[in-house]
Every structure is written in structure tokens, then in C-alpha cells.
Motif scaffolding. Structure first.
Motif, PDB file in Angstrom:
ATOM      1  N   TYR A 351       1.303  -0.816  -0.096  1.00 25.61           N
ATOM      2  CA  TYR A 351       0.032   0.373  -0.022  1.00 25.61           C
ATOM      3  C   TYR A 351       1.233   1.266   0.025  1.00 25.61           C
ATOM      4  O   TYR A 351       1.464   1.559   0.784  1.00 25.61           O
ATOM      5  N   LYS A 352       0.965   1.667  -1.252  1.00 21.41           N
ATOM      6  CA  LYS A 352       2.071   2.732  -1.108  1.00 21.41           C
ATOM      7  C   LYS A 352       1.789   3.989  -1.545  1.00 21.41           C
ATOM      8  O   LYS A 352       0.405   4.075  -2.141  1.00 21.41           O
ATOM      9  N   LEU A 353       1.951   5.322  -1.316  1.00 17.84           N
ATOM     10  CA  LEU A 353       1.544   7.220  -1.884  1.00 17.84           C
ATOM     11  C   LEU A 353       2.013   6.953  -2.810  1.00 17.84           C
ATOM     12  O   LEU A 353       2.940   7.005  -3.960  1.00 17.84           O
ATOM     13  N   VAL A 354       1.253   7.197  -3.405  1.00 20.47           N
ATOM     14  CA  VAL A 354       1.574   7.644  -5.284  1.00 20.47           C
ATOM     15  C   VAL A 354       0.718   9.101  -6.006  1.00 20.47           C
ATOM     16  O   VAL A 354       1.906   9.851  -6.399  1.00 20.47           O
ATOM     17  N   ALA A 355      -0.092  10.169  -4.864  1.00 16.69           N
ATOM     18  CA  ALA A 355      -0.068  11.530  -5.772  1.00 16.69           C
ATOM     19  C   ALA A 355      -0.624  12.323  -3.480  1.00 16.69           C
ATOM     20  O   ALA A 355      -1.811  11.717  -3.066  1.00 16.69           O
ATOM     21  N   VAL A 356      -0.157  13.212  -3.531  1.00 21.01           N
ATOM     22  CA  VAL A 356      -0.922  14.082  -3.304  1.00 21.01           C
ATOM     23  C   VAL A 356      -2.066  15.489  -3.912  1.00 21.01           C
ATOM     24  O   VAL A 356      -1.666  16.336  -4.922  1.00 21.01           O
ATOM     25  N   LYS A 357      -3.362  15.841  -3.183  1.00 21.33           N
ATOM     26  CA  LYS A 357      -3.926  16.803  -3.974  1.00 21.33           C
ATOM     27  C   LYS A 357      -3.693  17.636  -3.093  1.00 21.33           C
ATOM     28  O   LYS A 357      -3.753  18.588  -2.166  1.00 21.33           O
ATOM     29  N   ARG A 358      -3.234  18.945  -4.509  1.00 17.91           N
ATOM     30  CA  ARG A 358      -2.821  20.230  -4.361  1.00 17.91           C
ATOM     31  C   ARG A 358      -4.168  20.868  -3.834  1.00 17.91           C
ATOM     32  O   ARG A 358      -5.067  20.524  -4.648  1.00 17.91           O
ATOM     33  N   PRO A 359      -3.403  22.392  -3.023  1.00 17.45           N
ATOM     34  CA  PRO A 359      -5.276  22.868  -2.688  1.00 17.45           C
ATOM     35  C   PRO A 359      -6.036  23.739  -4.543  1.00 17.45           C
ATOM     36  O   PRO A 359      -7.409  23.643  -4.336  1.00 17.45           O
ATOM     37  N   ASP A 360      -5.618  23.304  -4.931  1.00 21.60           N
ATOM     38  CA  ASP A 360      -5.733  23.994  -6.651  1.00 21.60           C
ATOM     39  C   ASP A 360      -6.910  22.836  -7.510  1.00 21.60           C
ATOM     40  O   ASP A 360      -7.292  23.071  -8.327  1.00 21.60           O
ATOM     41  N   GLY A 361      -6.866  21.393  -6.776  1.00 21.19           N
ATOM     42  CA  GLY A 361      -7.304  20.664  -7.517  1.00 21.19           C
ATOM     43  C   GLY A 361      -6.204  19.610  -8.076  1.00 21.19           C
ATOM     44  O   GLY A 361      -7.179  18.200  -8.606  1.00 21.19           O
ATOM     45  N   THR A 362      -5.175  20.093  -8.812  1.00 18.45           N
ATOM     46  CA  THR A 362      -4.483  18.417  -9.328  1.00 18.45           C
ATOM     47  C   THR A 362      -2.894  18.099  -8.539  1.00 18.45           C
ATOM     48  O   THR A 362      -3.373  18.532  -7.191  1.00 18.45           O
ATOM     49  N   TYR A 363      -2.829  17.299  -8.811  1.00 16.70           N
ATOM     50  CA  TYR A 363      -2.529  15.807  -8.078  1.00 16.70           C
ATOM     51  C   TYR A 363      -0.719  16.452  -8.010  1.00 16.70           C
ATOM     52  O   TYR A 363      -0.303  15.821  -9.627  1.00 16.70           O
ATOM     53  N   GLN A 364      -0.329  16.368  -6.559  1.00 17.17           N
ATOM     54  CA  GLN A 364       1.444  15.564  -7.237  1.00 17.17           C
ATOM     55  C   GLN A 364       2.050  14.349  -6.853  1.00 17.17           C
ATOM     56  O   GLN A 364       1.758  14.160  -5.804  1.00 17.17           O
ATOM     57  N   PRO A 365       2.501  14.049  -8.346  1.00 15.58           N
ATOM     58  CA  PRO A 365       3.048  13.066  -7.732  1.00 15.58           C
ATOM     59  C   PRO A 365       4.090  12.526  -6.787  1.00 15.58           C
ATOM     60  O   PRO A 365       4.468  13.477  -6.713  1.00 15.58           O
ATOM     61  N   LYS A 366       3.739  11.415  -6.572  1.00 15.69           N
ATOM     62  CA  LYS A 366       4.896  10.910  -4.663  1.00 15.69           C
ATOM     63  C   LYS A 366       5.222   9.466  -5.094  1.00 15.69           C
ATOM     64  O   LYS A 366       4.314   8.550  -6.083  1.00 15.69           O
ATOM     65  N   MET A 367       6.498   9.458  -4.603  1.00 13.65           N
ATOM     66  CA  MET A 367       7.423   7.897  -5.474  1.00 13.65           C
ATOM     67  C   MET A 367       8.250   7.334  -4.411  1.00 13.65           C
ATOM     68  O   MET A 367       9.020   8.314  -3.899  1.00 13.65           O
ATOM     69  N   LYS A 368       7.970   6.199  -4.206  1.00 14.12           N
ATOM     70  CA  LYS A 368       8.903   5.439  -3.188  1.00 14.12           C
ATOM     71  C   LYS A 368      10.135   4.242  -4.703  1.00 14.12           C
ATOM     72  O   LYS A 368      10.080   4.013  -5.372  1.00 14.12           O
ATOM     73  N   CYS A 369      11.608   5.438  -4.373  1.00 18.78           N
ATOM     74  CA  CYS A 369      12.614   5.246  -5.126  1.00 18.78           C
ATOM     75  C   CYS A 369      13.320   3.646  -4.738  1.00 18.78           C
ATOM     76  O   CYS A 369      13.309   2.755  -5.418  1.00 18.78           O
ATOM     77  N   SER A 370      13.952   3.445  -3.598  1.00 16.85           N
ATOM     78  CA  SER A 370      14.833   2.738  -3.261  1.00 16.85           C
ATOM     79  C   SER A 370      15.826   2.519  -4.302  1.00 16.85           C
ATOM     80  O   SER A 370      16.118   2.808  -5.247  1.00 16.85           O
ATOM     81  N   ASP A 371      16.707   1.170  -3.515  1.00 18.19           N
ATOM     82  CA  ASP A 371      18.022   1.371  -4.005  1.00 18.19           C
ATOM     83  C   ASP A 371      17.834  -0.042  -5.171  1.00 18.19           C
ATOM     84  O   ASP A 371      18.773  -0.502  -5.432  1.00 18.19           O
ATOM     85  N   SER A 372      16.725  -0.571  -4.904  1.00 14.26           N
ATOM     86  CA  SER A 372      16.085  -1.564  -6.326  1.00 14.26           C
ATOM     87  C   SER A 372      14.829  -1.233  -7.092  1.00 14.26           C
ATOM     88  O   SER A 372      14.166  -1.210  -6.743  1.00 14.26           O
ATOM     89  N   ALA A 373      15.515  -1.095  -8.144  1.00 14.38           N
ATOM     90  CA  ALA A 373      14.584  -0.814  -9.169  1.00 14.38           C
ATOM     91  C   ALA A 373      13.350  -1.521  -9.059  1.00 14.38           C
ATOM     92  O   ALA A 373      12.601  -0.940  -9.669  1.00 14.38           O
ATOM     93  N   SER A 374      13.458  -2.761  -8.853  1.00 13.34           N
ATOM     94  CA  SER A 374      12.510  -3.203  -9.405  1.00 13.34           C
ATOM     95  C   SER A 374      11.353  -2.845  -7.903  1.00 13.34           C
ATOM     96  O   SER A 374       9.922  -3.505  -7.936  1.00 13.34           O
ATOM     97  N   LYS A 375      11.177  -1.835  -6.903  1.00 11.00           N
ATOM     98  CA  LYS A 375      10.524  -1.786  -5.759  1.00 11.00           C
ATOM     99  C   LYS A 375      10.522  -0.074  -6.438  1.00 11.00           C
ATOM    100  O   LYS A 375       9.902   0.369  -5.392  1.00 11.00           O
ATOM    101  N   ALA A 376      10.721   0.268  -6.923  1.00 10.45           N
ATOM    102  CA  ALA A 376      10.211   1.489  -7.190  1.00 10.45           C
ATOM    103  C   ALA A 376       9.082   1.454  -8.159  1.00 10.45           C
ATOM    104  O   ALA A 376       8.439   0.815  -8.964  1.00 10.45           O
ATOM    105  N   ILE A 377       8.211   2.636  -7.199  1.00 12.73           N
ATOM    106  CA  ILE A 377       6.939   2.695  -7.513  1.00 12.73           C
ATOM    107  C   ILE A 377       6.448   3.062  -8.808  1.00 12.73           C
ATOM    108  O   ILE A 377       7.014   4.237  -9.048  1.00 12.73           O
ATOM    109  N   ILE A 378       4.655   3.059  -9.167  1.00 13.28           N
ATOM    110  CA  ILE A 378       4.253   4.060 -10.315  1.00 13.28           C
ATOM    111  C   ILE A 378       3.993   4.722  -9.340  1.00 13.28           C
ATOM    112  O   ILE A 378       2.379   4.626  -9.386  1.00 13.28           O
TER     113      ILE A 378
END
Length: 505
Positions: A351-378
Motif C-alpha cells: 500500500y503505497k502513497l502515489v499522489a497528494v492533492k494540491r489546493p488547486d485540485g491537481t495532484y502532485q505525484p509521489k514516489m518511493k524509489c528505493s535502491d532496488s529498481a524493482s521496488k520503484a513504484i509507479i
């Protein structure tokens, strides 16, 4: 943070509020962010998994009904508030939780949907507190139901198109009461015809039918095996199903079974429903036993007596008996290997955070990168689509941004999520497309008519028999289902990975 007087909490073994199925760090995070003024910030979380159980080619998404009911009834009691105060949560936060109700959006795959790694099973959009505190319950529910439903489809032979009648017998070896009940429900979704669990039928209805007859102890109690058989038949003349291996299958169980059926014929000569229905063996060489019993029963003029097998069975043991030894069982009772998915007992949903809603209604993407590319989320607020070929089978899944529209009959450019793919960018023209996530809850209100168990069971079977590539269903070295991204999703992921971690993903 205001000071408060903490009243000691008295433990209560009988207390049960599902909202408190929380890993403690979720409370510490939520309390901290609440105190820093972010309680009204809207977060977007994706629930997905990275690997199919047993390295198979597909999974079944299940648990949506229970999760939906949980969120609709989400609340905290005075007992919860009292305990949270003892754990250092602020008075302001505790008071906020006292009247808190879950008012977010839950988008999910319809329960029973065939699903694949990296594709969202659930998308949550909610105020910060509600998004954070539901993580553990959501994962526990979706992971376990999906694990058992997936296992069940293989045990009942849906993936190999060799359907068999299987009863779920595993409650006594399940990891607790809730696992027994939820596991019985999920096993029936996956194709089982019934369960030994009585409470499961009481909870979910006759679609999760409770079945069973006798144990060895019943037969041991009587002076003779025939006395036990006769007592049971006199009590339940229309439901005679007996266990043959208490003493000796061929020398004792079989002759007494034939004798009992003859007794019923004599007692009820004009009622063919009052006959021995089936006989179960639970030990010895099951395959050899089935052939010997079938031959003997047929020779005795009793081809209507069906044979049932149990004893630590799983899909491989059953398939081997049927394929290599031509075993003649009419049904199977499968216990611990199904209810625990013993061959691979963990469904690794995250269960991963992928976006935060801005005050203007748009969404700021969020990403866990990790040192393992296979765990880098979308990252980003996204929606998955399923694209079908001219045969009506699912050609691939495509992860798109929430505002992107995929249309049938039009070329679709996509980037393969697999970094080892030779062709990373391809274009296909799907015959049919389907948006996979559907709203279950909107603004805290039910937004879907939840299907019946029978409807979900049929939905799973239809997908596996008509819509899934054969190569994805094979038990050994299955084809890996194509999961792709739209160029917009791929660019967002690549750009964020470079900015946050450096390099390419």
C-alpha cells in the motif's frame, strides 16, 4: 499539544473493533501530521502486489466486499480513545477520532477479477488520517482473500480446464477463527462447492454451504463398523456419506458399505434417494484405492455410490493421481494446503502513497524509489485498463493516468513495464478495452451494488476459461502477462526516479 490526564487502560480480551487493526506507526504518523495542520490534505494510495503466488501466471483479486463493509462502518469507540491516550497520542487527535467517519473514495477491481503484478487492486483517495489508518486492515483483508481464492482456482482445476468438485476442509488448521471463515468464503469464490465450516455458511449464506458426515471417532464408538454405518443411515437416510478407512478399507469398510446399501434398499425399496450417496477414504494409496473401490462397487451393482478423497491434498497431488494413475474420485476434500495456501502462504500486496492533492485540485505525484529498481513504484493518480484481442482474450493491462482515455479500435502506444523486454515501446490496436477499477465507495457512501457470491464465482470461472491466455494458466513456466504503461505514466516515473534517486528506472 495540550497536556492531558491519562487514565490507565484496562485490557479487555473480548474487545473487538476492526478499526483498531492498525500497525502502531500508522497512529504515530497520523497524529504527527494532524498536529502539523495536514488533517484536511487528501492523499492517494495504491494497493498492488509484485509477484503471483507460487510463480504462477495470474492471481485472483478478492476481499473487496469485506473491505467495503469495513470502510462504511469505520469508527472509533471510547475504549479506543482511552487506549490511544495512554500511547502518547495528542488530546486534539483523540478528540478528532472520537467522531471520525471515513468519507473517502475507494476504487477497486471488481471482486474476483483476474489480476497481475504491479496493477492496482485498490485505489484509496481520502483525507490524510483516513488514508493512513486503514493500511493494515486493507492489506490483511485483500492479501488473505486473494491468496486463498487464487489457490482455490488451481485446486479445483479452473486453470487447467479440468474442473473438479472440491470441498474446503481446512478450518481446523487455519491460522485462527477469522482465517477459517474468510478462507472458506474465498475458497468458494475460487470454485469450491462447499466448506466444513458451519459459521461460514451462517455468515455468508447457502452459497458457502456447510458439508460433512462423520469422523473416525464416531465409527470407533460403536461395537462394530456396521453398527456405526447403520446408526448414521437410520438418522440421515437421504444423506448417507461414510468414511471407509477407520479399520481396513477393502476388508472392512467396503463390505460394510455394500451391506448398508443393501439394507437401505430393503428398508426403502421405492425410494432411490435413500441410498448410500458417497464413501470417503482419508489414508493409504488414494489413487490405487479409488480404482479398487470403483471396480468393486460397480461389480456389486452400485455405480451410483460416489468416491471422495481427502488427506493433505493439493492441486499437484490431485492432478498427478488423475493424470498418471487415472484415479476415479468424484470429489475431494482439501484442507490445510488450501486454507493456508501452504505452497506459498504470503500474498505480497503493498500500500503505497502515489499522489497528494494540491489546493488547486491537481495532484502532485509521489514516489518511493528505493535502491532496488524493482521496488520503484509507479507514481501519480492512475487507472489500469485491460486491452482485449480479436478472440476476446486479455492481451495486456495498461496503466494510464487517471484522465487518459483508451479507446477500442484505435492504436495505443505503450511502454513495457518489464525492464528486460527487448521491445520497450510498442503499439497495438485493441478490439475491446475495459477500465479495471470501479468505484465502490464515493465520499464515504456505497457506490456499487455488490454482486452475490454465485455471481462472483461465475465471473472468476468465465475469465479463466474464456478471457485469459492459455499460456498464462499453465502450472509450469507460465507466460508473463504483459503489463504496460502509457508514455505519460512512463515519463512521470522515469523523470521522478532521476530527480529523487538519480539514474534511470
Amino acid at each position: 499539544m495540550s497536556e492531558m490526564k491519562v487514565i490507565p487502560y484496562i485490557p479487555d480480551e473480548d474487545y473487538d473493533n476492526p478499526a483498531m487493526v492498525v500497525d502502531f506507526y500508522e497512529f504515530t504518523m497520523a497524529n504527527c501530521l494532524f498536529l502539523h495542520g495536514f488533517k484536511d490534505t487528501t492523499l492517494v494510495f495504491d494497493m498492488f502486489f509484485r509477484k503471483n503466488p507460487d510463480d504462477q501466471g495470474y492471481s485472483i483479486s478478492a476481499g473487496q466486499r469485506k473491505l467495503t463493509r469495513f470502510l462504511l462502518n469505520y469508527h472509533f469507540n471510547e475504549q479506543d480513545i482511552c487506549w490511544l491516550r495512554t500511547k502518547g497520542m495528542s488530546e486534539e487527535f483523540c478528540e478528532y477520532l472520537r467522531t471520525y467517519r471515513w468519507k473517502g473514495d475507494m476504487y477497486a477491481l471488481p471482486e474476483g477479477t483476474v489480476c497481475y503484478p504491479q496493477v492496482q487492486m485498490v485505489r484509496i483517495e481520502c483525507d490524510l488520517v483516513g488514508a493512513i489508518l486503514i493500511e493494515t486492515y486493507l492489506l490483511q483483508t485483500m492479501n488473505f482473500h486473494s491468496l486463498i481464492a487464487t489457490k482455490a482456482t488451481r485446486v479445483v482445476g479452473l486453470n487447467t480446464h479440468t474442473p473438479r468438485n472440491v470441498m474446503e476442509f481446512g478450518t481446523r488448521r487455519a491460522q485462527g477463527e477469522s482465517a477459517g471463515n474468510d478462507g472458506a468464503y474465498a475458497a468458494v469464490l475460487g470454485g469450491c462447492s462447499g466448506t466444513a465450516n458451519c459459521l461460514a455458511e451462517m455468515k455468508y449464506g447457502s452459497d458457502v454451504k456447510a458439508v460433512g458426515t462423520v469422523a473416525h471417532s464416531f465409527i470407533e464408538f460403536f461395537p462394530t463398523e456396521f453398527d456405526a454405518f447403520k446408526a448414521f443411515a437410520d438418522t440421515y437416510p437421504e444423506s448417507v456419506s461414510l468414511l471407509l478407512d477407520t479399520y481396513n478399507i477393502m476388508e472392512s469398510g467396503l463390505p460394510n458399505l455394500i451391506k448398508l446399501d443393501d439394507y437401505l434398499i430393503e428398508k426403502y425399496p421405492n425410494d432411490p434417494n435413500r441410498r448410500v450417496k458417497s464413501a470417503r477414504i482419508d489414508s493409504g494409496d488414494l489413487a490405487r484405492g479409488s480404482k479398487r473401490l470403483r471396480k468393486a462397487l460397480d461389480a456389486a451393482g452400485k455405480p451410483y455410490i460416489k468416491l471422495v478423497a481427502s488427506n493433505s491434498l493439493d492441486e499437484k497431488k490431485i492432478a498427478n493421481m488423475e493424470l498418471y494413475e487415472h484415479a476415479h474420485f468424484d470429489s475431494y476434500g482439501v484442507g490445510e494446503n488450501l486454507i493456508t495456501s501452504a505452497s506459498d502462504p504470503v500474498f505480497g500486496g503493498v500500500y503505497k502513497l502515489v499522489a497528494v492533492k494540491r489546493p488547486d485540485g491537481t495532484y502532485q505525484p509521489k514516489m518511493k524509489c528505493s535502491d532496488s529498481a524493482s521496488k520503484a513504484i509507479i507514481p501519480g493518480k492512475k487507472i489500469p485498463w485491460r486491452l482485449y484481442d480479436e478472440n476476446g482474450q486479455a492481451q495486456c493491462d495498461l496503466i494510464a493516468m487517471d484522465d487518459e482515455v483508451i479507446e477500442a479500435g484505435k492504436p495505443v502506444a505503450m511502454v513495457n513495464l518489464d525492464p528486460d523486454a527487448i521491445e520497450r515501446t510498442i503499439t497495438i490496436t485493441p478490439t475491446r478495452v475495459k477500465k479495471l477499477l470501479v468505484p465502490h465507495i464515493l465520499h464515504g457512501e456505497l457506490a456499487i451494488e455488490l454482486p452475490t457470491i454465485a455471481e462472483k464465482k461465475a465471473y472468476i470461472a468465465k475469465q479463466l476459461t474464456e478471457e485469459t491466455w492459455e499460456s498464462e494458466l499453465r502450472p509450469e513456466y507460465p507466460h508473463k502477462h504483459y503489463v504496460n504503461m502509457t508514455p505519460a505514466v512512463a515519463e512521470c516515473r522515469s523523470r521522478m526516479y532521476a530527480e529523487l534517486h538519480g539514474g534511470k528506472v
